[in-house]
Design a protein around this motif. Structure first.
Motif, mmCIF file in Angstrom:
data_model
loop_
_atom_site.group_PDB
_atom_site.id
_atom_site.type_symbol
_atom_site.label_atom_id
_atom_site.label_comp_id
_atom_site.label_asym_id
_atom_site.label_seq_id
_atom_site.Cartn_x
_atom_site.Cartn_y
_atom_site.Cartn_z
ATOM 1 N N HIS A 170 -85.192 24.892 -1.460
ATOM 2 C CA HIS A 170 -86.053 24.289 -0.896
ATOM 3 C C HIS A 170 -86.848 23.370 -1.494
ATOM 4 O O HIS A 170 -87.245 22.419 -0.964
ATOM 5 C CB HIS A 170 -86.914 25.484 -0.039
ATOM 6 C CG HIS A 170 -86.136 26.456 0.719
ATOM 7 N ND1 HIS A 170 -86.890 27.284 1.599
ATOM 8 C CD2 HIS A 170 -85.001 26.520 1.141
ATOM 9 C CE1 HIS A 170 -85.991 27.940 2.289
ATOM 10 N NE2 HIS A 170 -84.850 27.480 1.991
ATOM 11 N N ALA A 199 -87.354 32.589 7.751
ATOM 12 C CA ALA A 199 -87.096 31.132 7.247
ATOM 13 C C ALA A 199 -88.363 30.415 7.905
ATOM 14 O O ALA A 199 -89.124 30.821 8.702
ATOM 15 C CB ALA A 199 -85.848 30.426 8.241
ATOM 16 N N ARG A 205 -88.595 23.501 7.880
ATOM 17 C CA ARG A 205 -87.204 23.241 7.556
ATOM 18 C C ARG A 205 -86.731 21.805 7.558
ATOM 19 O O ARG A 205 -85.922 21.314 6.540
ATOM 20 C CB ARG A 205 -86.283 24.089 8.558
ATOM 21 C CG ARG A 205 -84.891 24.155 8.143
ATOM 22 C CD ARG A 205 -84.721 24.913 7.011
ATOM 23 N NE ARG A 205 -84.164 24.104 5.834
ATOM 24 C CZ ARG A 205 -83.919 24.274 4.417
ATOM 25 N NH1 ARG A 205 -84.006 25.944 4.388
ATOM 26 N NH2 ARG A 205 -83.501 23.615 3.667
#
Length: 212
Positions: A170, A199, A205
């Motif tokens: 990430h 998540a 994201r």
């Protein structure tokens, strides 16, 4: 007990993972660490450092710092070695996680997922990624001859290091060059009671996908 935490946070997930694997009862109170929710007067009265995770017992006692919480929860269980030398080794890896691992891998992830694309903090990413890879190289060397960081079996040092290693990508820190680490992550994911980290929300994201 009550656990105050932010579900996408690796430090908070450490606590949730151990509690689940111990089969302990707890109440989870979600507090975002990116919108001021951890720094309200009510929260600062419980933890003046204004961070999560922390736990609050029914008698009002509060324990802060993720690795201290892991150590307290694991006392008298198989997650913390009985042997003094192995216990010290596990603690050594937990200090390594907080000093040489989390400040680079976790911070790179935060910058990629929770700061704007034009944030000046993104200038720090090359250095953070370099230092993150240095930490992973140390872990890879250990795991080339040992299965765990908590002595001869899975325990809290593994949980501490798992939390941000499993999402290193990430922050743009890929794990392709670390086969022993990838095998270790898979072993942890097969341990009884394992739960994955939540998540990041879609906005985070999307930023991660653009950054990493």
């Amino acid at each position: 007990m009550t656990v105050y935490g932010f579900s996408p946070s690796g430090n908070c997930h450490k606590v949730r993972l151990l509690l689940e694997q111990l089969g302990r009862d707890y109440r989870w109170v979600e507090k975002r660490s990116d919108d001021g929710s951890t720094r309200t007067p009510e929260m600062l009265a419980k933890n003046p450092n204004g961070k999560v995770p922390f736990i609050e017992l029914d008698d009002g006692r509060v324990l802060t710092e993720s690795n201290a919480i892991l150590h307290w929860l694991a006392e008298g269980t198989s997650f913390l070695p009985d042997d003094p030398w192995l216990r010290a080794q596990a603690l050594s890896w937990m200090f390594f996680e907080q000093y040489s691992h989390e400040p680079y891998i976790a911070v790179a992830r935060f910058i990629c997922g929770w700061t704007p694309i034009d944030s000046p903090r993104r200038a720090d990413l090359p250095r953070l990624r370099e230092r993150g890879h240095q930490a992973l190289a140390v872990m890879e060397r250990h795991l080339s001859s040992q299965s765990w960081f908590s002595g001869d079996r899975y325990g809290i040092a593994d949980i501490a290091l798992f939390a941000y290693t499993c999402v290193a990508d990430h922050g743009g820190i890929a794990l392709e060059r670390y086969p022993a680490i990838r095998d270790w992550l898979s072993r942890i994911e097969r341990t009884p009671g394992f739960v994955p980290m939540s998540a990041p929300d879609p906005a985070a994201r999307a930023l991660i996908d653009q950054s990493a």
